[in-house]
Design a protein around this motif. Sequence first.
Motif, short mmCIF file in Angstrom:
data_model
loop_
_atom_site.label_atom_id
_atom_site.label_comp_id
_atom_site.label_asym_id
_atom_site.label_seq_id
_atom_site.Cartn_x
_atom_site.Cartn_y
_atom_site.Cartn_z
N ASN A 411 0.82 -1.21 0.00
CA ASN A 411 0.00 0.00 0.00
C ASN A 411 0.85 1.26 0.00
O ASN A 411 0.51 2.26 -0.64
CB ASN A 411 -0.92 0.00 1.22
N THR A 412 1.99 1.21 0.72
CA THR A 412 2.90 2.36 0.74
C THR A 412 3.46 2.63 -0.65
O THR A 412 3.51 3.79 -1.10
CB THR A 412 4.05 2.10 1.73
N LYS A 413 3.85 1.58 -1.34
CA LYS A 413 4.40 1.75 -2.69
C LYS A 413 3.32 2.27 -3.65
O LYS A 413 3.60 3.14 -4.50
CB LYS A 413 4.97 0.44 -3.21
N LEU A 414 2.10 1.79 -3.48
CA LEU A 414 1.01 2.26 -4.33
C LEU A 414 0.78 3.76 -4.13
O LEU A 414 0.66 4.51 -5.11
CB LEU A 414 -0.26 1.47 -4.00
N VAL A 415 0.75 4.20 -2.88
CA VAL A 415 0.53 5.62 -2.59
C VAL A 415 1.71 6.45 -3.09
O VAL A 415 1.54 7.54 -3.68
CB VAL A 415 0.31 5.84 -1.08
N ALA A 416 2.93 5.95 -2.88
CA ALA A 416 4.12 6.68 -3.32
C ALA A 416 4.14 6.85 -4.83
O ALA A 416 4.45 7.94 -5.34
CB ALA A 416 5.38 5.95 -2.85
N GLY A 433 0.89 3.47 -17.13
CA GLY A 433 0.46 3.23 -15.76
C GLY A 433 1.31 2.24 -15.01
O GLY A 433 1.38 2.27 -13.78
N ASP A 434 1.99 1.34 -15.73
CA ASP A 434 2.82 0.34 -15.06
C ASP A 434 4.26 0.82 -14.85
O ASP A 434 5.13 0.04 -14.42
CB ASP A 434 2.81 -0.97 -15.83
N LEU A 435 4.55 2.09 -15.13
CA LEU A 435 5.88 2.64 -14.88
C LEU A 435 6.12 2.71 -13.37
O LEU A 435 5.35 3.30 -12.63
CB LEU A 435 6.01 4.04 -15.48
N GLN A 436 7.23 2.09 -12.93
CA GLN A 436 7.55 2.08 -11.50
C GLN A 436 8.74 3.00 -11.23
O GLN A 436 9.80 2.83 -11.81
CB GLN A 436 7.86 0.65 -11.03
N ILE A 437 8.53 3.93 -10.33
CA ILE A 437 9.58 4.90 -9.98
C ILE A 437 10.41 4.40 -8.81
O ILE A 437 11.64 4.52 -8.81
CB ILE A 437 8.93 6.26 -9.63
N PHE A 438 9.75 3.80 -7.84
CA PHE A 438 10.44 3.41 -6.61
C PHE A 438 10.90 1.96 -6.71
O PHE A 438 10.23 1.03 -6.24
CB PHE A 438 9.51 3.63 -5.41
N THR A 439 12.05 1.80 -7.35
CA THR A 439 12.66 0.49 -7.51
C THR A 439 14.13 0.57 -7.09
O THR A 439 14.68 1.65 -6.89
CB THR A 439 12.57 0.02 -8.97
N GLU A 440 14.73 -0.60 -6.97
CA GLU A 440 16.14 -0.74 -6.62
C GLU A 440 16.48 0.06 -5.35
O GLU A 440 15.88 -0.16 -4.31
CB GLU A 440 17.02 -0.33 -7.80
N GLN A 441 17.40 1.05 -5.43
CA GLN A 441 17.77 1.81 -4.23
C GLN A 441 16.64 2.67 -3.70
O GLN A 441 16.67 3.12 -2.54
CB GLN A 441 18.99 2.72 -4.51
N MET A 442 15.64 2.92 -4.53
CA MET A 442 14.53 3.77 -4.12
C MET A 442 13.30 2.97 -3.69
O MET A 442 12.24 3.55 -3.47
CB MET A 442 14.13 4.69 -5.29
N GLN A 443 13.44 1.68 -3.55
CA GLN A 443 12.26 0.88 -3.26
C GLN A 443 11.85 1.02 -1.78
O GLN A 443 12.64 1.42 -0.93
CB GLN A 443 12.52 -0.59 -3.57
N VAL A 444 10.60 0.68 -1.53
CA VAL A 444 10.06 0.71 -0.17
C VAL A 444 10.77 -0.36 0.66
O VAL A 444 10.95 -1.49 0.21
CB VAL A 444 8.54 0.45 -0.18
N GLN A 445 11.18 0.00 1.86
CA GLN A 445 11.92 -0.90 2.73
C GLN A 445 10.97 -1.59 3.70
O GLN A 445 10.51 -0.99 4.67
CB GLN A 445 13.01 -0.14 3.49
#
Length: 561
Positions: A411-416, A433-445
């Motif tokens: 849910n956090t990643k969805l909101v981010a 719409g399927d572009l993901q910004i928060f991946t790799e070093q920027m992913q949700v921990q």
Amino acid sequence: MFEEASEVFDNMFKSSFPLTFIVFIPAVLILVSPLPAEAAHEFTVYRMQQYDLQGQPYGTRNAILNTEARTVEAEVLSRRCVIMRLAEFSYEEYQKALRQSAGAVVIILPKNMSAMPQDIVQQFMELEPEMLATETIVPVYFAMEDDELLSIYTQTLTSSSSQGSLSAAEVLLHTATANGFQMVTSGAQSKAVSDWAITSLEGRLAGVGGEDLPTIVVVAHYDSFGVAPWLSYGADSNGSGVSMLLELARLFSKLYTYKRTHAGYNLLFFVSGGGKFNYQGTKRWLEDNLDHTDSSLLQDNVAFVLCLDTLGNGDSLHLHVSKPPKEGSPQFSLLKELELVAASQYPEVKFSMVHKKINLADDMLAWEHERFGIRRLPAFTLSHLPSHRLAQRFSIMDVRPHVDVKKLSRNTKLVAEALARVIYNLTDKGAPGDLQIFTEQMQVQDEQQSAVVDWLTAQPRAAQLVDKDSSVVSTLEYHLGHYLKDVKRHYVKADKRDPEFVFYDQLKQTMNAYRVKPAIFDLLLAVCIAAYLGMMYLAIQNFGVFYSVVRRITQPKTKVN
């Protein structure tokens, strides 16, 4: 000399039976007389909520307890301490104890509440608001079950249950001979706490590209609520919301560190206190920023306010709004981006908007965004709950296992992702719409969010327990300061003349269970002693006759040759 004394006593005891009887019986009574009561068990008890809100009293109004224990099976509960176990608890029996003017109610909770059957947990969750709906004169306490307390309950239950099936004489005999328990609290009567300060925290990330930049406000209240403040851990409501806010602050602070990704939006993060008491912290924060200052991000260009509440479970997300957003507005953009991200990246999540108007006639606002709506700021609350009335938002049963970290992180990643798409205007730029910004070093921990929830649920966070010097406030302040700028505190105190809220002390006490005989035992003992003394009086008054009879009986017969 000692030999002569020994001979005198020996002759006295051999030849004077009544005198021996009179001397020895009182000595025996003294030796076997009841000893001072000893504590069978000492344990910690947690008192039901006691507070005033908008002049209306809620919860129990008493704290002193010194009365004999009974279970609800007893026929007479007046001025007795009624002990109940959560496993057998029912609202009807609780009301029975109150109607019969019980001296107190003690509810025994299991050590591991998360292991309780779900139907019992859900039933008690739904009963908590009813127990707090009106003020109760009877002291109500909660205690954690242990072997000694369970033994006390079992003995009291046996004593209480047997009385209904016995004759009057059997009841009298059972009452006189049975052991009971006197329940006594060590604390004083509760009193109002003066000058209590509710603390809220604010931090920001400044946008780039001009002075009149739009501001996005992210809000979550950190305090918990339940029928007993010391047992309110608020894992899902609202530990999950605070955990999400801190993770969003971390993610966007990284984006705002680099020039390429430094967006043209101000991000304002607000962790509010007093959320469970009609959002008192948010109310004062709005007053300070809108009424008592000339320069504030809330006075300028607020795009929208996103409140986070109860987001640690479930496969649905609901955007609660007081007024449906207009097409073309920033609020409408966030609504569409949430729908797009959920459909494109998380198809298992069912996203919907829930519209409910603000009802100013209610004592309590439904959601935190309504505080902003009253001040004409565009706001909404995101939650996995479809309604504000659901019981898990205000329950001591909201413990750590109620938060699924994987779903919270999802849910956090969805909101981010949705916020990033609004901030960087990705949809208008043609980003899929399927572009993901928060991946790799920027992913949700996941680990960090789990650690935050573990820490938040390690101590109760009821508003009455979290003062300005609390470790909860200082730790939240530290984490916000690690990611944000201009972190500062805001305090709210109740007005002394017309307080909106009043808290009371004596919420946690030590209770002693003393093993005692019932009062009727003392009465019967007094009757026996009186009878004995009467007999002794008659024996002494007629000693000659009595002595002759005894001598005649005990004197050996002489044989006649």
